[in-house]
Each structure stands twice: as structure tokens, then as C-alpha cells.
Design a protein around this motif. Sequence first.
Motif, PDB file in Angstrom:
ATOM      1  N   GLY A   1       0.792  -1.216   0.000  1.00 22.74           N
ATOM      2  CA  GLY A   1       0.000   0.000   0.000  1.00 22.74           C
ATOM      3  C   GLY A   1       0.824   1.266   0.000  1.00 22.74           C
ATOM      4  O   GLY A   1       2.052   1.266  -0.068  1.00 22.74           O
ATOM      5  N   SER A   2       0.105   2.408   0.094  1.00 19.57           N
ATOM      6  CA  SER A   2       0.727   3.731  -0.022  1.00 19.57           C
ATOM      7  C   SER A   2       1.174   4.231   1.348  1.00 19.57           C
ATOM      8  O   SER A   2       0.475   5.000   2.003  1.00 19.57           O
ATOM      9  N   LYS A   3       2.346   3.807   1.773  1.00 14.76           N
ATOM     10  CA  LYS A   3       2.907   4.234   3.055  1.00 14.76           C
ATOM     11  C   LYS A   3       4.304   4.782   2.819  1.00 14.76           C
ATOM     12  O   LYS A   3       5.056   4.254   2.002  1.00 14.76           O
ATOM     13  N   PRO A   4       4.680   5.846   3.530  1.00 18.41           N
ATOM     14  CA  PRO A   4       5.989   6.463   3.281  1.00 18.41           C
ATOM     15  C   PRO A   4       7.160   5.515   3.484  1.00 18.41           C
ATOM     16  O   PRO A   4       8.171   5.616   2.789  1.00 18.41           O
ATOM     17  N   GLU A   5       7.025   4.576   4.421  1.00 13.96           N
ATOM     18  CA  GLU A   5       8.134   3.646   4.673  1.00 13.96           C
ATOM     19  C   GLU A   5       8.342   2.665   3.521  1.00 13.96           C
ATOM     20  O   GLU A   5       9.376   1.999   3.442  1.00 13.96           O
ATOM     21  N   ASN A   6       7.357   2.577   2.611  1.00 14.83           N
ATOM     22  CA  ASN A   6       7.481   1.644   1.485  1.00 14.83           C
ATOM     23  C   ASN A   6       8.120   2.268   0.245  1.00 14.83           C
ATOM     24  O   ASN A   6       8.271   1.598  -0.777  1.00 14.83           O
ATOM     25  N   ILE A   7       8.482   3.543   0.325  1.00 16.75           N
ATOM     26  CA  ILE A   7       9.143   4.185  -0.813  1.00 16.75           C
ATOM     27  C   ILE A   7      10.540   3.603  -0.973  1.00 16.75           C
ATOM     28  O   ILE A   7      11.305   3.503  -0.015  1.00 16.75           O
ATOM     29  N   GLN A   8      10.887   3.215  -2.181  1.00 16.16           N
ATOM     30  CA  GLN A   8      12.197   2.617  -2.465  1.00 16.16           C
ATOM     31  C   GLN A   8      13.119   3.650  -3.117  1.00 16.16           C
ATOM     32  O   GLN A   8      12.646   4.655  -3.632  1.00 16.16           O
ATOM     33  N   PRO A   9      14.456   3.385  -3.071  1.00 10.38           N
ATOM     34  CA  PRO A   9      15.167   2.186  -2.638  1.00 10.38           C
ATOM     35  C   PRO A   9      15.152   2.006  -1.119  1.00 10.38           C
ATOM     36  O   PRO A   9      15.071   2.975  -0.369  1.00 10.38           O
ATOM     37  N   PHE A  10      15.272   0.740  -0.704  1.00  7.84           N
ATOM     38  CA  PHE A  10      15.485   0.429   0.700  1.00  7.84           C
ATOM     39  C   PHE A  10      16.994   0.360   0.947  1.00  7.84           C
ATOM     40  O   PHE A  10      17.757  -0.051   0.082  1.00  7.84           O
ATOM     41  N   HIS A  11      17.381   0.765   2.159  1.00  5.06           N
ATOM     42  CA  HIS A  11      18.810   0.766   2.497  1.00  5.06           C
ATOM     43  C   HIS A  11      18.999   0.179   3.884  1.00  5.06           C
ATOM     44  O   HIS A  11      18.277   0.513   4.833  1.00  5.06           O
ATOM     45  N   PHE A  12      19.998  -0.714   4.021  1.00  4.88           N
ATOM     46  CA  PHE A  12      20.267  -1.399   5.287  1.00  4.88           C
ATOM     47  C   PHE A  12      21.774  -1.461   5.532  1.00  4.88           C
ATOM     48  O   PHE A  12      22.568  -1.583   4.594  1.00  4.88           O
ATOM     49  N   MET A  13      22.154  -1.378   6.808  1.00  9.81           N
ATOM     50  CA  MET A  13      23.548  -1.558   7.228  1.00  9.81           C
ATOM     51  C   MET A  13      23.614  -2.758   8.163  1.00  9.81           C
ATOM     52  O   MET A  13      22.796  -2.886   9.079  1.00  9.81           O
ATOM     53  N   PHE A  14      24.573  -3.671   7.929  1.00 12.37           N
ATOM     54  CA  PHE A  14      24.728  -4.832   8.788  1.00 12.37           C
ATOM     55  C   PHE A  14      26.142  -5.392   8.629  1.00 12.37           C
ATOM     56  O   PHE A  14      26.681  -5.444   7.527  1.00 12.37           O
ATOM     57  N   ARG A  15      26.767  -5.759   9.729  1.00  9.17           N
ATOM     58  CA  ARG A  15      28.078  -6.406   9.730  1.00  9.17           C
ATOM     59  C   ARG A  15      29.074  -5.700   8.794  1.00  9.17           C
ATOM     60  O   ARG A  15      29.747  -6.327   7.995  1.00  9.17           O
ATOM     61  N   ASP A  16      29.102  -4.399   8.856  1.00  5.00           N
ATOM     62  CA  ASP A  16      29.999  -3.585   8.026  1.00  5.00           C
ATOM     63  C   ASP A  16      29.652  -3.645   6.533  1.00  5.00           C
ATOM     64  O   ASP A  16      30.464  -3.255   5.687  1.00  5.00           O
ATOM     65  N   HIS A  17      28.484  -4.110   6.197  1.00  7.28           N
ATOM     66  CA  HIS A  17      28.016  -4.123   4.819  1.00  7.28           C
ATOM     67  C   HIS A  17      26.943  -3.048   4.622  1.00  7.28           C
ATOM     68  O   HIS A  17      26.186  -2.726   5.537  1.00  7.28           O
TER      69      HIS A  17
ATOM     70  N   LEU B   1      23.738  -2.358   2.085  1.00  4.51           N
ATOM     71  CA  LEU B   1      22.856  -2.977   1.098  1.00  4.51           C
ATOM     72  C   LEU B   1      21.730  -2.016   0.730  1.00  4.51           C
ATOM     73  O   LEU B   1      20.956  -1.600   1.598  1.00  4.51           O
ATOM     74  N   SER B   2      21.644  -1.664  -0.553  1.00  5.06           N
ATOM     75  CA  SER B   2      20.533  -0.853  -1.071  1.00  5.06           C
ATOM     76  C   SER B   2      19.852  -1.664  -2.161  1.00  5.06           C
ATOM     77  O   SER B   2      20.531  -2.295  -2.978  1.00  5.06           O
ATOM     78  N   LEU B   3      18.504  -1.619  -2.194  1.00  7.09           N
ATOM     79  CA  LEU B   3      17.789  -2.550  -3.063  1.00  7.09           C
ATOM     80  C   LEU B   3      16.516  -1.934  -3.637  1.00  7.09           C
ATOM     81  O   LEU B   3      15.806  -1.191  -2.951  1.00  7.09           O
ATOM     82  N   VAL B   4      16.237  -2.266  -4.925  1.00  5.49           N
ATOM     83  CA  VAL B   4      14.972  -1.905  -5.574  1.00  5.49           C
ATOM     84  C   VAL B   4      14.374  -3.150  -6.217  1.00  5.49           C
ATOM     85  O   VAL B   4      15.094  -4.067  -6.608  1.00  5.49           O
ATOM     86  N   HIS B   5      13.057  -3.144  -6.353  1.00  3.25           N
ATOM     87  CA  HIS B   5      12.348  -4.347  -6.816  1.00  3.25           C
ATOM     88  C   HIS B   5      11.113  -3.935  -7.607  1.00  3.25           C
ATOM     89  O   HIS B   5      10.396  -3.023  -7.223  1.00  3.25           O
TER      90      HIS B   5
ATOM     91  N   ASP C   1       6.841  -6.345   0.169  1.00  4.37           N
ATOM     92  CA  ASP C   1       7.510  -7.616  -0.086  1.00  4.37           C
ATOM     93  C   ASP C   1       8.976  -7.423  -0.448  1.00  4.37           C
ATOM     94  O   ASP C   1       9.782  -8.351  -0.338  1.00  4.37           O
ATOM     95  N   THR C   2       9.355  -6.218  -0.857  1.00  3.43           N
ATOM     96  CA  THR C   2      10.746  -5.927  -1.189  1.00  3.43           C
ATOM     97  C   THR C   2      11.659  -6.109   0.014  1.00  3.43           C
ATOM     98  O   THR C   2      12.786  -6.597  -0.110  1.00  3.43           O
ATOM     99  N   GLU C   3      11.173  -5.746   1.198  1.00  2.00           N
ATOM    100  CA  GLU C   3      11.998  -5.896   2.397  1.00  2.00           C
ATOM    101  C   GLU C   3      12.235  -7.370   2.722  1.00  2.00           C
ATOM    102  O   GLU C   3      13.281  -7.732   3.283  1.00  2.00           O
ATOM    103  N   VAL C   4      11.294  -8.225   2.353  1.00  3.67           N
ATOM    104  CA  VAL C   4      11.486  -9.663   2.554  1.00  3.67           C
ATOM    105  C   VAL C   4      12.659 -10.159   1.716  1.00  3.67           C
ATOM    106  O   VAL C   4      13.496 -10.932   2.183  1.00  3.67           O
ATOM    107  N   ILE C   5      12.729  -9.687   0.466  1.00  8.56           N
ATOM    108  CA  ILE C   5      13.855 -10.052  -0.408  1.00  8.56           C
ATOM    109  C   ILE C   5      15.167  -9.589   0.208  1.00  8.56           C
ATOM    110  O   ILE C   5      16.154 -10.333   0.252  1.00  8.56           O
ATOM    111  N   ALA C   6      15.182  -8.350   0.689  1.00 10.58           N
ATOM    112  CA  ALA C   6      16.391  -7.810   1.314  1.00 10.58           C
ATOM    113  C   ALA C   6      16.785  -8.621   2.549  1.00 10.58           C
ATOM    114  O   ALA C   6      17.976  -8.879   2.786  1.00 10.58           O
TER     115      ALA C   6
END
Length: 467
Positions: free
Chosen positions: A79-95, A97-101, A127-132
Motif C-alpha cells: 500500500g501507499s505508506k511512506p516507509e514503502n518508498i524505495q530504494p530500501f537501504h540497510f547496514m549490517f556487519r559492516d556491509h 545494502l541498497s535494493l529496488v524491486h 515484499d521488497t523488504e522480505v527479499i532484502a
Amino acid sequence: MCGITGITDSTDVSGSLYLALYALQHRGQESAGICTYDGETVHRYKGYGLVSEVFSGPILDGLRGKTGIGHVRYPTTGGSKPENIQPFHFMFRDHSLSLVHNGNLINTDELRYEYEGHGHIFSTTSDTEVIAAIIANEIIHDHTPDEAISYCMRKISGSYVVIFMLDGILYSFRDPLGIKPLCLGKTETGGHVLASESVALDAIGAEFIRDIRPGESVRLQGGEVFSRQVMKAKSCAHCMFEYVYFARADAVIDGVSVYDVRRKTGALLAREAPAKADLISPVPDSGTAAATGFSRESGTPFREALIKNRYTGRTFIMPSQEKREIAVRMKLNPVRGHIKDKSVVLVDDSIVRGTTSKKILSLVREFGAKELHLRIASPPIIAPCYLGTDFPTRDELIASTKSVSQVEKEIDATSLAHISLDGLIKAIGIPRQDLCLGCLTGKYPLAIPGEKEDDREIEMVDSYSCP
């Protein structure tokens, strides 16, 4: 459906991403976003609105680096929620990760439940965050990015093309049925670009190389393209709606010219459902190419009965029916001198709910048309789409509950006719077994609870198997 792009080894990656997204604007008008990497830091910006509204010169100047990804969104899952706007970006274990779907997973709920059990906390409903989460989890457990992609493709089901940037390296993969499009190009500076449609390559002056194959994974690094065939299906399931409506007319998708398909649908419509009229007119813009084919085949003059306001968006992908109906008058205005006391054939791409078609016919009739024959360049849409196009429930689909003659009466057309399914397949030029026709037939290329399956055999051809 959405539009995605990724560019690497670019001297002006933010400017190139902006132009590519601008060319893909028709694929999503709710929001836009860009992430770039400068060798040390990820820079990102995203927001609601069109590409030209979200980004300005100073914002693009701040998105530094030579590699980046971008996204324009048309909301389906989440749905139309601000948190769902892509790209998604994550930091983990010095990595980083940015992702679009682009696409729609059909096993999101099960995967979300599974990874919540692993301790993952989801911050979006996409569902994009599930992929990430799947990719990140595999990398956390010391698997390579290529191994993570193989495992992810084994786990997820549905339609998907994914581009992600891991520590500045660009990766991408496409679902084994090839439901959503993705192509590869080479920039004038020797870099590479991935995009939903070839028009994005044209916009930045890149050379088209090829389409990413269904089930293929690619890594763009050091000016080279590394490719692996991860999964393989006995037959594909390219989305027919890309050719009918969604893609830009000047795009080439999986080797097929979208404009040529639409022109051929119009010509076949003229043979299958002729109408005696004074003129042929498109419902712009997605009906234009079909109308030219209809006019040429029938010998009836082509003349625009409706002029489009170029500063409005696509009504189909607006988030509510009320907004779609209001947008019709903003978007289209009849040419009174062309239609007054005339018999008109209007050619459009599809009828979904029927309310927009009714509004358009009422508008043209109001300006004096004597007869209105509506010709549709796709068969009746009778079933919902679970794979990324916002076709509603069967109750909302007018052709699901009404015959063509009943729809004709409902929308107040003098006559109504659709191209046949065989005609559409012939116009696309791709074998029936390699197309997704679920919304037209009610049989889907993947197992969807409560629906009939038009089975496609899929095998894992990559040797990697995650325990």
C-alpha cells in the motif's frame, strides 16, 4: 508494477539515474528514490511525487558517486505508506545494502513469518523488504552475494526483477518466468546500466546490449558483466499487459517492439470487429498505436477526437477510483469540430472497472458525437492480477460479471468489441505458452491459492544449495 534502474561506472550517476527514472515515469507516479555510492558512503534521497518533483539540482549534486540505483513506485503490495518508498537501504556487519524491486511476491506472508522467527524486525509492509532480509541473512552467515541470490531465488515465488547495490557493487536477478522486464545496456563512458525498459537506456545515450534472461543473475563489476543462469523454466510467462498498456510505446521488451504490437492489435481489431464510422480516434496515449492500425486496415480516416493534457498522469495507476474519474476531465478534452454529428470509433487498450470508459464516452457524447463505437485492444479482463498489476477483485472487474453486450449497455456505447485472445497473441508474436494471460483466462503461471494454475516447470540449474 514499478520502474527500476541501476547504473555503474558513471561519471555523473545521479544525473543519469534521474534521466533514466524520468523515462520510466509511466511505470509509477506515486514516489521516486535514488541511492548512490561514492566509494565510502551511500547517499540517498526519496519522496512522494514525480521524479521532477522529488529531485532538484542541489539534491542531485549531493547524491555523489559512480554507482547507484533508482526506483519509481506504483503501489501494489504494502500500500501507499511512506516507509514503502524505495530504494530500501540497510547496514549490517559492516556491509551496506541498497535494493529496488519491481514485481509481486505471492509467498510474502510465509516468508515474513519465517524471518521474524529468525529475529528479523521488519520496518515496512513491502515484499521488497522480505527479499532484502533473505539476502542479508545469507551474507551474515558467510555466504557470498552470488550464493545469497541463488538461495533467495529458491525461496521466493512470484514476479520479480531486483537490482541491489552491495558495498558499491551492482547485482541483479530476474524471475525464472520472466514476468517482469529488465534489460542491460552500456554507457558512453564504458559503464553499464540496468533498467525496466529500453527507453531508459535511450534517455541516457546508452547502447542496448540485451534483455536479462528469465532466471538469470548478473553482477556488474570493474567494467565487466558476470552472468549466471540460476533457474530455468520449461516456458516463460511474459506479462501481456506490458505490451497492451504498461510499457512505453517506443520500448522494446524481450525482443518485441511495443509499438508494433499495439499497431497490429488495431489492425486485427478492424478485421475482427469492423465498424462503419466517419473517423477512428484513439483514447490517448495507450490507444494511439492501435488506432493507427485500425484506421489503416479499415480505410477510415484517423483523427483525434480527444486531446490529452500532457501535464496529468496515467489514470489507471492512480491510487483510487475517485481520483481516476476526476482525472478523466483533467486529462482528456474532446475536439468538438471533429466529433459533432459524427460516428466515431474510439480505440482504447483495455477496460478494467468500466467506470473510466463510461466517463470518456459520456464526455465525447456531450460534445456532439452521433455514435460511439468502442474497440478494445485486449480481450476482456475477467480475473485479478496477483503478479504486480493493480487489477482489482473479480467483483470490481466489469467483464468478470457481465457479458460484452451487458458492458456495452452499462457504459452506453453504440457498440463494443474486444480483440480475440488469439488475435492478441498473434499481435504480440510470442507463443501462448510463454505469456502470462492470467487476467484474461483465470489460469495463472504459478500456484496461487484458490486459482487455477497453468503450470510452468521450473528447475534450479545453479549448483549452489544452501543448507
